[in-house]
Motif scaffolding. Structure first.
Motif, short mmCIF file in Angstrom:
data_model
loop_
_atom_site.label_atom_id
_atom_site.label_comp_id
_atom_site.label_asym_id
_atom_site.label_seq_id
_atom_site.Cartn_x
_atom_site.Cartn_y
_atom_site.Cartn_z
N THR A 1 0.91 -1.20 0.06
CA THR A 1 -0.10 0.17 0.01
C THR A 1 0.85 1.27 -0.01
OG1 THR A 1 -1.93 1.20 1.17
CG2 THR A 1 -0.10 0.13 2.61
N ASP A 2 0.19 2.23 -0.04
CA ASP A 2 0.93 3.71 0.08
C ASP A 2 0.96 3.88 1.57
OD1 ASP A 2 1.28 3.56 -2.62
OD2 ASP A 2 -0.33 4.85 -3.10
N ILE A 3 2.10 4.71 2.10
CA ILE A 3 2.42 5.31 3.28
C ILE A 3 2.06 6.85 3.13
CG2 ILE A 3 3.31 5.61 5.60
CD1 ILE A 3 4.35 2.73 5.04
N PRO B 1 8.33 11.80 5.31
CA PRO B 1 7.78 11.40 4.07
C PRO B 1 7.20 10.17 3.92
CG PRO B 1 10.00 12.32 4.11
CD PRO B 1 10.02 11.80 5.42
N GLY B 2 6.10 10.22 3.03
CA GLY B 2 5.32 8.87 2.56
C GLY B 2 6.23 8.19 1.79
N GLU B 3 5.67 6.89 1.47
CA GLU B 3 6.34 6.11 0.56
C GLU B 3 5.34 5.36 -0.10
OE1 GLU B 3 10.01 3.90 1.86
OE2 GLU B 3 9.14 3.94 3.71
N HIS B 4 5.64 4.96 -1.62
CA HIS B 4 4.63 4.17 -2.30
C HIS B 4 4.92 2.65 -2.55
CE1 HIS B 4 2.93 7.86 -3.63
NE2 HIS B 4 3.85 8.39 -3.69
N ASN B 5 3.74 1.74 -2.32
CA ASN B 5 4.16 0.43 -2.67
C ASN B 5 4.97 -0.38 -1.73
OD1 ASN B 5 2.27 0.40 -4.82
ND2 ASN B 5 3.97 1.25 -6.22
N ARG C 1 -2.99 6.88 9.89
CA ARG C 1 -2.96 7.86 8.63
C ARG C 1 -3.13 6.72 7.41
NH1 ARG C 1 -2.03 13.41 9.68
NH2 ARG C 1 -1.17 13.78 11.76
N THR C 2 -2.15 5.78 7.61
CA THR C 2 -2.34 4.69 6.28
C THR C 2 -3.52 3.84 6.45
OG1 THR C 2 0.33 4.69 6.82
CG2 THR C 2 -0.95 2.70 5.47
N ALA C 3 -4.16 3.54 7.46
CA ALA C 3 -5.21 2.63 7.30
C ALA C 3 -6.40 3.42 7.04
CB ALA C 3 -5.53 2.24 8.93
N GLU C 4 -6.42 5.02 7.30
CA GLU C 4 -7.28 5.78 6.82
C GLU C 4 -7.54 5.92 5.41
OE1 GLU C 4 -7.27 9.72 8.51
OE2 GLU C 4 -8.26 9.01 10.43
N ALA C 5 -6.04 5.96 4.53
CA ALA C 5 -6.13 6.20 3.26
C ALA C 5 -6.57 4.83 2.57
CB ALA C 5 -4.72 6.38 3.05
N LEU C 6 -6.37 3.63 3.14
CA LEU C 6 -6.53 2.33 2.71
C LEU C 6 -7.90 2.36 2.66
CD1 LEU C 6 -5.17 -0.65 1.77
CD2 LEU C 6 -5.46 -1.20 4.11
N THR C 7 -8.54 2.44 3.76
CA THR C 7 -10.27 2.05 3.85
C THR C 7 -11.00 3.07 3.67
OG1 THR C 7 -9.93 2.33 6.48
CG2 THR C 7 -9.21 0.48 5.69
N LEU D 1 4.94 1.68 11.15
CA LEU D 1 5.14 1.74 12.49
C LEU D 1 6.41 1.59 12.65
CD1 LEU D 1 4.18 2.42 15.36
CD2 LEU D 1 3.74 -0.13 15.60
N GLY D 2 7.36 2.37 13.42
CA GLY D 2 8.55 2.18 13.76
C GLY D 2 9.86 2.53 12.79
N GLN D 3 9.43 2.22 11.66
CA GLN D 3 10.53 2.45 10.60
C GLN D 3 10.48 3.79 10.16
OE1 GLN D 3 12.06 -0.59 10.22
NE2 GLN D 3 10.47 -0.94 11.41
N GLU D 4 11.71 4.52 9.90
CA GLU D 4 12.06 5.75 9.80
C GLU D 4 11.51 6.82 10.82
OE1 GLU D 4 13.81 6.39 7.18
OE2 GLU D 4 13.52 4.12 6.44
#
Length: 553
Positions: free
Chosen positions: A181-183, A199-203, A222-228, A210-213
């Motif tokens: 997914t996209d973050i 910064p966000g990331e694609h694919n 925010r990632t779950a919101e964009a996904l669902t 969570l945790g990374q960067e």
């Protein structure tokens, strides 16, 4: 010693026996006045603590040396009342101090993260609630016990818990950790109080939200919101210790296996076929194992986790955990220590408000489901997954519309009328319509006419020119005997039931309907209202209720 002096009231005299309850009540009326309250019929009148003076009552006198004669000792009853008053006062102070200390104890247990505008500042809401439950595989503070010591972890297990507006049902959507997914960009609060945008990331995999960067749980929200497409109100994050401690606090969790498990390559879980009660390290191994169930992947592990959580909910609801003070204390102590939450629910008071608001949902109406996915077609060796559309899209739309995956037995209103959109539809060639432009956009009627005739096959249509004025919403006026034509045109145009206006008398055989374009019109062929959300889950979405006892395969 009797504390009463001239013009003062003995504290003992302020406590009067209540004949209805058999307890002493504090009386704050005028000093020295007898209690003249009317007794309850059938009950003896309250006994007055002082006797009326008599003619022979001794008067106060002084000795020759000028000292007042010693007052007689207070009666045994009077002394008892004095001690009762003091004891009650002490008890009230003790309870107040104890309650404060208990409150502070649990408050100090809670860890919070300020996620900014990613969540809600209010503990509850009058509408649906969406809570993201995150299980992290962080090893920080756990040493080498679970390998990868000091790892900041990922969003290893993520469940979006949606509670309906009327609190009659809930849907728990498991989001696979390996979903591509996209973050989005993530504003993250730093230790010095400043905000850093990561910064966000694609694919990328969902679990890297969570945790990374340096990403915090707000990034996962925010990632779950964009996904669902669901607005998330709060998050609750738990680590390895949470599973161990919570399962122990409730006296173990019942699980069932359809086959023996001997996971030598991962969690170390060893259980025979059948029912078991797991707690502590064994409970943690149960929710971590994946190599010995199904196809050995994360999707099979999700099924185990859903079974464990379902059983945990049943245990808490049915075993008296929430009514046993000792069990409740243990559970509250463990939960507040194990959980990290957003500041919107970052206190005992707010967590209590949330728990009370959601407590009415019965386990039979809590449905666990997994977001539909398929193997990532971009990989030769499949290690990640992607959304399986349109099933995933339909599932998200269903939850967005607050439609339950569980039948909750809601009775339809007796006054509910059939929708004008329901019923047979005429063939496009038999649809007759005159199109008027009330949108305020030049050429809208002609553009719609061209689209109807050339794309949709509605050749018996005409341009009626401009309407008398502009209107906000597009409307379709038709006669009762044109209902099948209206339904066909509504399906083409994406019109809602509210846009259809049926007359009272039938039209002549070749009379057209009247379509008036409103300001909501943007382009021919673009739906003027969103299609209704699905009310049943797609057939390929497997889901189970929390009250079901299922053996994992």
């Amino acid at each position: 010693m009797d504390a009463q002096r001239r013009g003062e009231t003995d504290p003992a005299d302020q406590w009067v026996l209540d004949p209805q309850t058999g307890t002493y009540q504090l009386r704050l009326d005028a000093p020295g006045q007898p209690d003249v309250s009317t007794p309850t019929p059938g009950e003896p009148a309250p006994v007055q603590d002082t006797a009326a003076p008599t003619e022979n009552a001794p008067r106060a006198s002084r000795r020759a040396n000028g000292r007042r004669k010693a007052k007689p000792k207070a009666s045994r009853k009077r002394r008892a009342l004095v001690w009762t008053a003091g004891g009650v006062g002490f008890a009230l102070v003790a309870v107040s101090i104890g309650g404060y200390l208990v409150y502070q104890h649990f408050n100090n247990n809670i860890n919070t993260v300020d996620v900014g505008d990613a969540g809600s500042r209010n503990a509850t809401t009058d509408g649906p609630m969406n809570i993201l439950v995150i299980g992290t595989d962080s090893r920080v503070g756990l040493g080498h016990q679970y390998g990868d010591a000091g790892s900041v972890g990922h969003a290893d297990t993520t469940i979006l818990f949606h509670v309906s507006k009327d609190r009659s049902n809930a849907t728990a959507l498991s989001i696979p950790r390996d979903l591509i997914t996209d973050i989005p960009d993530c504003p993250t609060r730093q230790k010095d109080g400043s905000t850093k945008v990561i910064p966000g990331e694609h694919n990328v995999r969902f679990n890297t939200s969570l945790g990374q960067e340096g990403r915090d749980p707000g990034c996962t929200m925010r990632t779950a919101e964009a996904l669902t497409g669901l607005r998330i109100d709060h998050f609750m994050m738990a680590n390895f210790n949470a599973v161990k401690d919570l399962s122990t606090a409730v006296g173990g969790v019942d699980v069932c296996l359809a086959k023996d498990i001997d996971d030598k390559g991962g969690s170390g879980l060893r259980l025979s076929k059948g029912h078991h009660v797991v707690e502590g390290e064994q409970a943690l191994a149960f929710v971590r194992t994946r190599h010995s169930v199904g196809f050995g992947g994360d999707l099979d592990r999700i099924k185990l986790q859903q079974q464990f959580l379902s059983s945990l909910i049943r245990k808490m609801k049915s075993s008296g955990t929430l009514t046993d003070p000792q069990k409740l204390w243990s559970l509250a102590d463990v939960a507040t220590k194990a959980l990290t939450v957003d500041t919107g629910i970052g206190s005992v008071k707010k967590l209590s408000e949330l728990a009370q608001d959601l407590s009415s949902v019965p386990p039979k109406n809590i449905t666990f489901a997994t977001v539909p996915v398929v193997d990532n077609p971009a990989e030769k060796v499949h290690t990640s997954v992607v959304l399986n559309n349109p099933s995933a899209k339909e599932l998200f739309e269903m939850v967005q519309a607050d439609n339950s995956l569980t039948s909750v037995g809601t009775k339809a209103s007796a006054s509910h009328a059939p929708s004008p959109l329901d019923g047979p539809k005429a063939a496009p060639i038999n649809v007759r319509v005159n199109v008027l432009n009330g949108s305020g956009t030049f050429g809208a009627a002609q553009a719609t006419l061209d689209w109807l005739q050339n794309t949709e096959g509605v050749t018996r249509s005409s341009n009626g020119g401009n309407a008398p004025g502009t209107i906000d919403k597009t409307t379709l006026v038709y006669a009762p005997n044109q209902a099948d034509q209206a339904r066909r045109l509504a399906a083409m145009m994406g019109l809602s039931a509210a846009a259809l206006k049926q007359g009272t008398t039938n039209a002549a055989p070749r009379a057209p309907m009247t379509l008036t374009l409103g300001k909501d019109f943007t382009a021919p062929g673009k739906p003027l209202s969103p299609p209704p959300a699905p009310t049943t889950a797609p057939t390929d979405v497997q889901h189970v209720q929390a009250d079901e006892d299922i053996c994992a395969k």
